[in-house]
Design a protein around this motif. Structure first.
Motif, PDB file in Angstrom:
ATOM      1  N   THR A 114      47.293  -3.292  27.143  1.00 16.29           N
ATOM      2  CA  THR A 114      47.867  -4.285  28.054  1.00 16.29           C
ATOM      3  C   THR A 114      49.038  -3.741  28.873  1.00 16.29           C
ATOM      4  OG1 THR A 114      49.252  -5.154  26.281  1.00 16.29           O
ATOM      5  CG2 THR A 114      47.140  -6.254  26.670  1.00 16.29           C
ATOM      6  N   GLY A 115      49.317  -2.458  28.783  1.00 16.13           N
ATOM      7  CA  GLY A 115      50.285  -1.807  29.656  1.00 16.13           C
ATOM      8  C   GLY A 115      51.732  -1.847  29.227  1.00 16.13           C
ATOM      9  N   ASP A 116      52.013  -2.364  28.046  1.00 15.38           N
ATOM     10  CA  ASP A 116      53.420  -2.444  27.642  1.00 15.38           C
ATOM     11  C   ASP A 116      54.063  -1.066  27.510  1.00 15.38           C
ATOM     12  OD1 ASP A 116      51.698  -2.169  25.454  1.00 15.38           O
ATOM     13  OD2 ASP A 116      53.103  -3.080  24.059  1.00 15.38           O
ATOM     14  N   GLY A 117      53.333  -0.114  26.956  1.00 13.16           N
ATOM     15  CA  GLY A 117      53.862   1.247  26.831  1.00 13.16           C
ATOM     16  C   GLY A 117      54.006   1.925  28.185  1.00 13.16           C
ATOM     17  N   THR A 118      53.049   1.705  29.068  1.00 14.16           N
ATOM     18  CA  THR A 118      53.116   2.270  30.415  1.00 14.16           C
ATOM     19  C   THR A 118      54.331   1.705  31.146  1.00 14.16           C
ATOM     20  OG1 THR A 118      50.698   2.268  30.396  1.00 14.16           O
ATOM     21  CG2 THR A 118      51.765   2.758  32.481  1.00 14.16           C
ATOM     22  N   TYR A 119      54.596   0.432  30.940  1.00 14.67           N
ATOM     23  CA  TYR A 119      55.768  -0.187  31.554  1.00 14.67           C
ATOM     24  C   TYR A 119      57.059   0.459  31.034  1.00 14.67           C
ATOM     25  CZ  TYR A 119      59.161  -3.602  33.088  1.00 14.67           C
ATOM     26  OH  TYR A 119      60.254  -4.205  33.665  1.00 14.67           O
ATOM     27  N   ILE A 120      57.130   0.687  29.739  1.00 12.25           N
ATOM     28  CA  ILE A 120      58.309   1.359  29.173  1.00 12.25           C
ATOM     29  C   ILE A 120      58.480   2.729  29.818  1.00 12.25           C
ATOM     30  CG2 ILE A 120      59.286   2.400  27.085  1.00 12.25           C
ATOM     31  CD1 ILE A 120      57.934   0.064  25.524  1.00 12.25           C
ATOM     32  N   LEU A 121      57.377   3.481  29.925  1.00 13.60           N
ATOM     33  CA  LEU A 121      57.440   4.797  30.559  1.00 13.60           C
ATOM     34  C   LEU A 121      57.954   4.697  31.990  1.00 13.60           C
ATOM     35  CD1 LEU A 121      54.060   6.321  29.333  1.00 13.60           C
ATOM     36  CD2 LEU A 121      56.349   7.016  28.614  1.00 13.60           C
ATOM     37  N   SER A 122      57.523   3.662  32.712  1.00 15.18           N
ATOM     38  CA  SER A 122      57.905   3.520  34.124  1.00 15.18           C
ATOM     39  C   SER A 122      59.407   3.344  34.315  1.00 15.18           C
ATOM     40  CB  SER A 122      57.149   2.356  34.764  1.00 15.18           C
ATOM     41  OG  SER A 122      57.664   1.111  34.341  1.00 15.18           O
ATOM     42  N   ARG A 162      48.028  -6.201  34.752  1.00 14.14           N
ATOM     43  CA  ARG A 162      48.316  -6.485  36.166  1.00 14.14           C
ATOM     44  C   ARG A 162      49.083  -7.789  36.331  1.00 14.14           C
ATOM     45  NH1 ARG A 162      42.541  -4.763  38.819  1.00 14.14           N
ATOM     46  NH2 ARG A 162      42.971  -2.526  38.906  1.00 14.14           N
ATOM     47  N   TYR A 163      48.775  -8.762  35.516  1.00 17.75           N
ATOM     48  CA  TYR A 163      49.442 -10.057  35.575  1.00 17.75           C
ATOM     49  C   TYR A 163      50.895  -9.966  35.070  1.00 17.75           C
ATOM     50  CZ  TYR A 163      50.508 -14.949  34.571  1.00 17.75           C
ATOM     51  OH  TYR A 163      51.109 -16.178  34.509  1.00 17.75           O
ATOM     52  N   THR A 164      51.107  -9.136  34.055  1.00 17.32           N
ATOM     53  CA  THR A 164      52.387  -9.099  33.357  1.00 17.32           C
ATOM     54  C   THR A 164      53.418  -8.165  34.009  1.00 17.32           C
ATOM     55  OG1 THR A 164      51.219  -9.536  31.297  1.00 17.32           O
ATOM     56  CG2 THR A 164      53.476  -8.736  31.106  1.00 17.32           C
ATOM     57  N   PHE A 165      52.980  -6.977  34.423  1.00 15.92           N
ATOM     58  CA  PHE A 165      53.928  -5.946  34.833  1.00 15.92           C
ATOM     59  C   PHE A 165      53.817  -5.645  36.324  1.00 15.92           C
ATOM     60  CE2 PHE A 165      52.857  -4.981  30.361  1.00 15.92           C
ATOM     61  CZ  PHE A 165      54.098  -5.268  29.820  1.00 15.92           C
ATOM     62  N   HIS A 166      54.982  -5.655  36.992  1.00 16.84           N
ATOM     63  CA  HIS A 166      55.047  -5.384  38.433  1.00 16.84           C
ATOM     64  C   HIS A 166      56.245  -4.499  38.727  1.00 16.84           C
ATOM     65  CE1 HIS A 166      52.181  -8.673  39.026  1.00 16.84           C
ATOM     66  NE2 HIS A 166      52.896  -9.328  38.121  1.00 16.84           N
ATOM     67  N   LYS A 167      55.963  -3.271  39.110  1.00 16.48           N
ATOM     68  CA  LYS A 167      57.021  -2.335  39.529  1.00 16.48           C
ATOM     69  C   LYS A 167      56.435  -1.435  40.590  1.00 16.48           C
ATOM     70  CE  LYS A 167      59.967  -0.460  36.869  1.00 16.48           C
ATOM     71  NZ  LYS A 167      60.593   0.405  35.897  1.00 16.48           N
ATOM     72  N   GLU A 168      57.287  -0.915  41.451  1.00 16.93           N
ATOM     73  CA  GLU A 168      56.822  -0.052  42.530  1.00 16.93           C
ATOM     74  C   GLU A 168      56.221   1.255  42.008  1.00 16.93           C
ATOM     75  OE1 GLU A 168      58.837   2.107  46.309  1.00 16.93           O
ATOM     76  OE2 GLU A 168      59.377   0.012  45.959  1.00 16.93           O
ATOM     77  N   ASN A 169      56.763   1.807  40.926  1.00 18.00           N
ATOM     78  CA  ASN A 169      56.280   3.097  40.426  1.00 18.00           C
ATOM     79  C   ASN A 169      55.236   2.952  39.316  1.00 18.00           C
ATOM     80  OD1 ASN A 169      58.007   2.187  38.385  1.00 18.00           O
ATOM     81  ND2 ASN A 169      58.670   4.259  37.857  1.00 18.00           N
ATOM     82  N   LEU A 170      54.660   1.769  39.204  1.00 17.31           N
ATOM     83  CA  LEU A 170      53.711   1.488  38.121  1.00 17.31           C
ATOM     84  C   LEU A 170      52.357   1.164  38.689  1.00 17.31           C
ATOM     85  CD1 LEU A 170      53.350   1.001  35.054  1.00 17.31           C
ATOM     86  CD2 LEU A 170      54.113  -1.334  35.456  1.00 17.31           C
TER      87      LEU A 170
END
Length: 82
Positions: A46-54, A74-82
């Motif tokens: 669900t991208g939580d780890g990818t978000y931490i990395l970002s 996609r619904y949860t995490f929104h960042k320019e570098n993600l």
């Protein structure tokens, strides 16, 4: 003696919480070593780890084969570098 449903769900929640804390610690630890790099997180769920990395790297991309997990990320995490 068999546990009731409430006790079983509380135990499950504790296990999930512990697992989540361990994963967050791992991602945060490795992210500090990867600061400034671009990172590919294969099997990101669900991208939580990818978000931490970002939060540490210049660009993070997550790849997941389960489309429902991709939708949740996609619904949860929104960042320019993600």
């Amino acid at each position: 003696m068999k546990k009731n449903t409430k006790d079983q769900s509380e135990g499950c929640f504790e296990a999930v919480s512990k697992n989540m804390l361990e994963r967050m610690h791992r991602y945060t630890t490795i992210a500090k070593w990867l600061a400034g790099y671009s990172v590919l997180d294969i099997g990101c769920r669900t991208g939580d780890g990818t978000y931490i990395l970002s939060n540490y790297v210049s660009h993070a991309v997550g790849i997941e084969s389960d489309f429902s997990c991709v939708e949740q990320a996609r619904y949860t995490f929104h960042k320019e570098n993600l």
